[in-house]
Write a protein that holds these residues in place. Structure first.
Motif, PDB file in Angstrom:
ATOM      1  N   GLN A 174      29.244 101.492  71.525  1.00 25.23           N
ATOM      2  CA  GLN A 174      29.135 102.622  70.579  1.00 25.23           C
ATOM      3  C   GLN A 174      27.762 102.757  69.929  1.00 25.23           C
ATOM      4  O   GLN A 174      27.651 103.273  68.829  1.00 25.23           O
ATOM      5  CB  GLN A 174      30.211 102.512  69.495  1.00 25.23           C
ATOM      6  N   GLN A 175      26.738 102.268  70.572  1.00 22.42           N
ATOM      7  CA  GLN A 175      25.395 102.513  70.056  1.00 22.42           C
ATOM      8  C   GLN A 175      25.033 103.971  70.327  1.00 22.42           C
ATOM      9  O   GLN A 175      25.573 104.589  71.248  1.00 22.42           O
ATOM     10  CB  GLN A 175      24.374 101.602  70.744  1.00 22.42           C
ATOM     11  N   PRO A 176      24.102 104.523  69.529  1.00 24.87           N
ATOM     12  CA  PRO A 176      23.704 105.921  69.767  1.00 24.87           C
ATOM     13  C   PRO A 176      22.788 106.046  70.977  1.00 24.87           C
ATOM     14  O   PRO A 176      21.590 106.290  70.851  1.00 24.87           O
ATOM     15  CB  PRO A 176      22.991 106.297  68.462  1.00 24.87           C
ATOM     16  N   GLN A 177      23.360 105.850  72.132  1.00 29.96           N
ATOM     17  CA  GLN A 177      22.621 105.915  73.392  1.00 29.96           C
ATOM     18  C   GLN A 177      23.555 106.486  74.454  1.00 29.96           C
ATOM     19  O   GLN A 177      24.764 106.351  74.351  1.00 29.96           O
ATOM     20  CB  GLN A 177      22.206 104.509  73.864  1.00 29.96           C
ATOM     21  N   SER A 178      22.945 107.099  75.458  1.00 29.83           N
ATOM     22  CA  SER A 178      23.772 107.543  76.583  1.00 29.83           C
ATOM     23  C   SER A 178      23.983 106.359  77.529  1.00 29.83           C
ATOM     24  O   SER A 178      23.378 105.302  77.350  1.00 29.83           O
ATOM     25  CB  SER A 178      23.066 108.672  77.342  1.00 29.83           C
ATOM     26  N   ALA A 179      24.814 106.581  78.532  1.00 28.60           N
ATOM     27  CA  ALA A 179      24.913 105.577  79.603  1.00 28.60           C
ATOM     28  C   ALA A 179      23.619 105.615  80.412  1.00 28.60           C
ATOM     29  O   ALA A 179      22.827 106.556  80.289  1.00 28.60           O
ATOM     30  CB  ALA A 179      26.103 105.907  80.488  1.00 28.60           C
ATOM     31  N   ASP A 180      23.386 104.595  81.211  1.00 26.21           N
ATOM     32  CA  ASP A 180      22.222 104.605  82.100  1.00 26.21           C
ATOM     33  C   ASP A 180      22.358 105.761  83.100  1.00 26.21           C
ATOM     34  O   ASP A 180      23.461 106.043  83.575  1.00 26.21           O
ATOM     35  CB  ASP A 180      22.130 103.278  82.859  1.00 26.21           C
ATOM     36  N   PHE A 181      21.229 106.380  83.406  1.00 22.22           N
ATOM     37  CA  PHE A 181      21.263 107.476  84.375  1.00 22.22           C
ATOM     38  C   PHE A 181      21.542 106.907  85.762  1.00 22.22           C
ATOM     39  O   PHE A 181      21.109 105.793  86.081  1.00 22.22           O
ATOM     40  CB  PHE A 181      19.930 108.226  84.383  1.00 22.22           C
TER      41      PHE A 181
ATOM     42  N   GLY B 141      32.467  93.552  58.910  1.00 12.71           N
ATOM     43  CA  GLY B 141      33.609  94.311  58.423  1.00 12.71           C
ATOM     44  C   GLY B 141      34.537  93.480  57.557  1.00 12.71           C
ATOM     45  O   GLY B 141      35.213  94.003  56.654  1.00 12.71           O
ATOM     46  N   LEU B 142      34.579  92.162  57.807  1.00  8.80           N
ATOM     47  CA  LEU B 142      35.431  91.290  56.988  1.00  8.80           C
ATOM     48  C   LEU B 142      34.880  91.187  55.568  1.00  8.80           C
ATOM     49  O   LEU B 142      35.622  91.195  54.580  1.00  8.80           O
ATOM     50  CB  LEU B 142      35.520  89.901  57.637  1.00  8.80           C
ATOM     51  N   ASP B 143      33.557  91.101  55.486  1.00 18.80           N
ATOM     52  CA  ASP B 143      32.908  91.104  54.172  1.00 18.80           C
ATOM     53  C   ASP B 143      33.148  92.441  53.463  1.00 18.80           C
ATOM     54  O   ASP B 143      33.397  92.506  52.250  1.00 18.80           O
ATOM     55  CB  ASP B 143      31.392  90.909  54.361  1.00 18.80           C
ATOM     56  N   GLY B 177      35.714  98.667  56.915  1.00 14.66           N
ATOM     57  CA  GLY B 177      36.152  97.497  56.161  1.00 14.66           C
ATOM     58  C   GLY B 177      36.428  97.849  54.708  1.00 14.66           C
ATOM     59  O   GLY B 177      37.460  97.461  54.141  1.00 14.66           O
ATOM     60  N   MET B 178      35.524  98.605  54.096  1.00 11.73           N
ATOM     61  CA  MET B 178      35.730  99.016  52.698  1.00 11.73           C
ATOM     62  C   MET B 178      36.989  99.856  52.562  1.00 11.73           C
ATOM     63  O   MET B 178      37.754  99.724  51.607  1.00 11.73           O
ATOM     64  CB  MET B 178      34.527  99.820  52.202  1.00 11.73           C
ATOM     65  N   THR B 325      45.093  91.707  59.021  1.00  7.57           N
ATOM     66  CA  THR B 325      44.519  91.960  60.347  1.00  7.57           C
ATOM     67  C   THR B 325      43.533  93.118  60.245  1.00  7.57           C
ATOM     68  O   THR B 325      43.896  94.185  59.744  1.00  7.57           O
ATOM     69  CB  THR B 325      45.624  92.349  61.342  1.00  7.57           C
ATOM     70  N   PRO B 326      42.307  92.911  60.685  1.00  7.88           N
ATOM     71  CA  PRO B 326      41.329  94.007  60.615  1.00  7.88           C
ATOM     72  C   PRO B 326      41.793  95.221  61.416  1.00  7.88           C
ATOM     73  O   PRO B 326      42.263  95.072  62.545  1.00  7.88           O
ATOM     74  CB  PRO B 326      40.062  93.393  61.223  1.00  7.88           C
ATOM     75  N   GLU B 327      41.660  96.390  60.799  1.00 11.90           N
ATOM     76  CA  GLU B 327      42.056  97.618  61.496  1.00 11.90           C
ATOM     77  C   GLU B 327      40.935  98.069  62.432  1.00 11.90           C
ATOM     78  O   GLU B 327      39.859  97.475  62.462  1.00 11.90           O
ATOM     79  CB  GLU B 327      42.376  98.712  60.465  1.00 11.90           C
ATOM     80  N   GLU B 328      41.197  99.158  63.139  1.00 12.24           N
ATOM     81  CA  GLU B 328      40.226  99.658  64.117  1.00 12.24           C
ATOM     82  C   GLU B 328      38.901 100.013  63.430  1.00 12.24           C
ATOM     83  O   GLU B 328      38.890 100.652  62.377  1.00 12.24           O
ATOM     84  CB  GLU B 328      40.787 100.898  64.813  1.00 12.24           C
ATOM     85  N   GLY B 329      37.825  99.588  64.012  1.00 14.98           N
ATOM     86  CA  GLY B 329      36.488  99.908  63.494  1.00 14.98           C
ATOM     87  C   GLY B 329      35.933  98.862  62.552  1.00 14.98           C
ATOM     88  O   GLY B 329      34.742  98.866  62.251  1.00 14.98           O
ATOM     89  N   VAL B 330      36.815  97.965  62.057  1.00 14.11           N
ATOM     90  CA  VAL B 330      36.345  96.944  61.105  1.00 14.11           C
ATOM     91  C   VAL B 330      35.523  95.881  61.836  1.00 14.11           C
ATOM     92  O   VAL B 330      34.473  95.449  61.347  1.00 14.11           O
ATOM     93  CB  VAL B 330      37.530  96.290  60.361  1.00 14.11           C
TER      94      VAL B 330
END
Lengths: 375, 342
Positions: A174-181, B141-143, B177-178, B325-330
């Motif tokens: 989920q970094q702000p990057q596309s996949a490799d071309f 996210g735990l912090d 997390g917050m 349990t950490p939720e999605e994105g944490v």
């Protein structure tokens, strides 16, 4: 062919001398800055050379990085010839790159030559359309192109930020990057250069430089550009529509910038779309053109100079811990020095007494004055 | 004119003459036996936050002996520049620390070309497993979960916010997390998020904080480096606004600071670089959590009530024993290959 006049040769000599002086003063500044931070300029020069042209791999990187700068410089030259002042190259590079990336990511199963052409075409189209907004605002609403192009740069950056977090985001983490071309979209490189760092797109530099010179000097389109940029009233008297010509020039310059965006992504060693991929090419390309005094041939060399400053700057920092900001300082210094040199040249021209007019060949002959437009 | 012309060769020869007298940085003594370490970051080395703490950890490891920090490349914000910097560092060092979430692809390009160099990728993961790469992340996210619960308890408006730089997983984890932590303390608490896209832009941070305050938020967490100053300024101009930092306690920087979700990047980097130098750092992904001691929520002196201290202990304990349990994105996205939780 008429041999060049003494005045033309003098002007050429003055131009070369100016560029040499700018280079020397820049070197002097670099040396003084290096000394101030305790780095020997000779050692720095060694590291700089090693990083830029010290090996075929590094030379390939430097030359490949010069291509986008050169393309933007050509865009500047075209609009300058038409008398328009648009500075939206960063935005056009960004949008061109985004368009090329969007197409490239869909070219997984497309044959390589076609995929490369499609990406290049998409980049040019994206840049031209983005510049087209500037042209349309200027032609139909009278909005100053310098203002609209500058503001559209900011919009383009936000568009890129959205794309790499939204539709074009491809990275698993989920970094702000596309996949490799896909491999098929990567622009081919000279196989003889280790690391495949020298892209074939360097061949665009001489081809486009000569092409642009021919277009500007030998075609009606080039004449209409120069006429519109030289004197709008005179252009109208010759049946040229300066507005239409200006629109075409701005769109063409956007296409050059868009192609530069595609080159950055597909010819470099970072084949993915990310924020900041434009890396200052848009504005540095203008400086490349200014340093070359708007000469397409000169821009080839000044683009290499600017590319080596970028590549060499990283090398200096890696090997000698020279701050990366030194490169930015030197690039800024070059721009300021070029402007100072231009101002000095204008003042010199205005204070130099005109040469005596040649005696008329015949008593009844008319004396004509040729108003030269600097290349 | 002649004087001006004469000045040109003088100007050229002057630095060269001076150069002959100056020392050479490249000639600086370096032990042949020492393990060479290079460091690359997209941010400035003195950003007062993530990069600075990580570099401090590397320097601590180097000071312990047997290593030499040969090169630091900072401000490498663009992919091409990052690749060039990593290549130069890899060619001249045994260990290369790539300190930034956005460096994952650049490391993926460069690492296979230098199989003898051990790359330590910080705060990010690779998409594919690489034999000579260890990616080091911290479960921030735990912090954030603890910070969210504390902020919710202290909030009068029951509106709290988080301001970060780029919208990357290591930043969004603070928000998620917050959000989970606040919901545990009070399900009615609203959590806002804003991203300035720059960890060091004071102006943007101030604008984002002012917007949140205008919307009623009275507790703001800053996941920024030097950009935090903007949040301090916005908080100082309003009534009753409290600020939380990340990574370290900055209590003396502003009276409105309550505490921090401390992430000891310095300790994380010190231990990983030391392990890499001893050839004991495994390749693959390593995540440091609450158990490792790399994470903790800490109050500024005199800011916490007994109830709040008890809340921190309770939430921390429940996370550690698994009852929360950490939720999605944490937590940061986990790679599909070898993964070690510490």
């Amino acid at each position: 062919m008429t041999p060049p006049s003494a005045a033309a040769l003098r002007a050429l000599g003055l131009r070369l001398l100016t560029q040499l002086a700018v280079a020397l003063v820049t070197l002097l500044m670099a040396a003084l800055i290096l000394l101030a931070i305790g780095v020997s300029p000779t050692v720095a020069a060694d590291a700089f050379w090693a990083g830029t042209f010290g090996s075929p791999t590094n030379a390939g990187t430097t030359l490949t990085q010069a291509v986008p700068l050169f393309l933007v410089a050509l865009g500047w030259i075209v609009t300058d010839k038409a008398g328009r002042l648009q500075v939206g190259f960063p935005g056009q590079v960004v949008i061109g790159g985004c368009a090329a990336a969007a197409v490239g990511l869909q070219c997984e199963n497309v044959p390589a030559p076609l995929a490369v052409m499609l990406c290049a075409a998409a980049g040019m189209l994206g840049g031209a359309l983005w510049a087209g907004i500037v042209a349309w605002l200027w032609a139909s609403r009278g909005v100053l192109e310098i203002v609209s192009s500058l503001l559209l740069n900011l919009v383009a950056i936000q568009v890129l930020a959205w794309l790499v977090r939204g539709p074009l985001q491809g990275s698993l983490d989920q970094q702000p990057q596309s996949a490799d071309f896909p491999e098929s979209t990567r622009w081919p490189a000279f196989p003889s250069v280790p690391g495949l760092t020298l892209s074939y797109d360097v061949l665009l530099m001489p081809v486009l430089a000569v092409g642009l010179i021919v277009v500007l000097s030998r075609t009606s389109f080039g004449f209409s550009l120069r006429a519109s940029g030289g004197n709008v009233t005179a252009a109208r008297w010759q049946g040229i529509d300066p507005v239409r010509t200006g629109v075409r020039a701005i769109a063409l310059s956007g296409a050059f910038a868009g192609l530069a965006g595609a080159a950055l992504l597909f010819a470099g060693s970072a084949p993915w779309l990310s924020e900041g991929f434009e890396a200052g090419i848009g504005f540095n390309g203008i400086a490349v053109a200014l340093l070359a005094r708007n000469s397409p041939v000169g821009a080839m060399f000044t683009a290499v100079v600017f590319a080596s400053l970028n590549v060499g700057g990283t090398s200096l920092q890696s090997l000698l811990d020279v701050p990366s900001t030194l490169t930015s300082v030197l690039q800024g210094a070059v721009i300021v020095l070029v402007l100072v040199a231009a101002a000095v040249a204008v003042r010199r021209r205005s204070t130099t007494p005109p040469e005596p007019a040649p005696a008329p060949a015949e008593p009844s002959g008319r004396v004509t004055a040729a108003a030269g437009q600097g290349a | 004119m002649r004087i001006k012309l004469a000045a040109i060769p003088l100007a050229v020869t002057l630095p060269l003459s001076l150069a002959a007298c100056s020392g050479s940085s490249a000639d600086d003594a370096s032990s042949d036996d020492a393990i060479q370490v290079g460091f690359l970051a997209p941010a400035p080395r003195n950003d007062g936050g993530f990069t600075q703490y990580a570099l401090a950890g590397v320097e601590k490891a180097v000071e312990a002996g047997g290593m030499e920090l040969t090169s630091i490349v900072d401000n490498a914000a663009e992919s091409q520049e990052q690749i060039e910097g990593l290549q130069t560092l890899a060619a001249n060092n045994d260990i290369v620390v790539a300190d930034g979430a956005v460096l994952n692809k650049a490391v993926a390009v460069v690492a296979p070309k230098y199989p003898d160099t051990h790359f330590i990728l910080v705060a990010s993961d690779l998409e594919e497993y690489a034999e000579n790469v260890s990616s080091v992340t911290v479960a921030v996210g735990l912090d954030a979960l603890v910070a969210g619960a504390v902020a919710s308890m202290r909030s009068e408006s029951k509106k709290i916010g988080m301001i970060a730089g780029p919208e990357v997983p290591s930043s969004t984890a603070w928000y998620y997390g917050m959000k989970q932590g606040a919901a545990i303390e009070n399900p009615q608490t609203e959590v806002f998020q804003a991203y300035t896209n720059d960890y060091n832009d004071v102006g943007k941070a101030k604008q984002a904080a002012e917007a949140m305050i205008a919307n009623g938020a009275d507790q703001l967490l800053s996941d920024l480096d030097s950009g935090s100053e903007g949040i301090y300024q916005a908080a100082g101009a309003a009534e009753g606004i409290e600020v939380y930092n990340v990574f370290a306690l900055h209590c003396d920087e502003n009276p409105n600071i309550v505490g921090s979700g401390v992430v000891s990047w310095s300790d994380v980097l010190e231990s990983t670089v030391t392990e890499a130098a001893a050839d004991e750092l495994p390749a693959g992904a390593i995540s440091f959590g609450l158990k490792s001691g790399a994470l903790s929520f800490q109050f500024c002196e005199g800011k916490a009530s007994e109830e709040e201290i008890a809340l921190v202990e309770d939430i921390t304990g429940r996370i550690s024993d698994g009852s929360i349990t950490p939720e999605e994105g944490v937590l940061l996205p986990r790679p599909s290959y070898d993964f070690e939780q510490r």
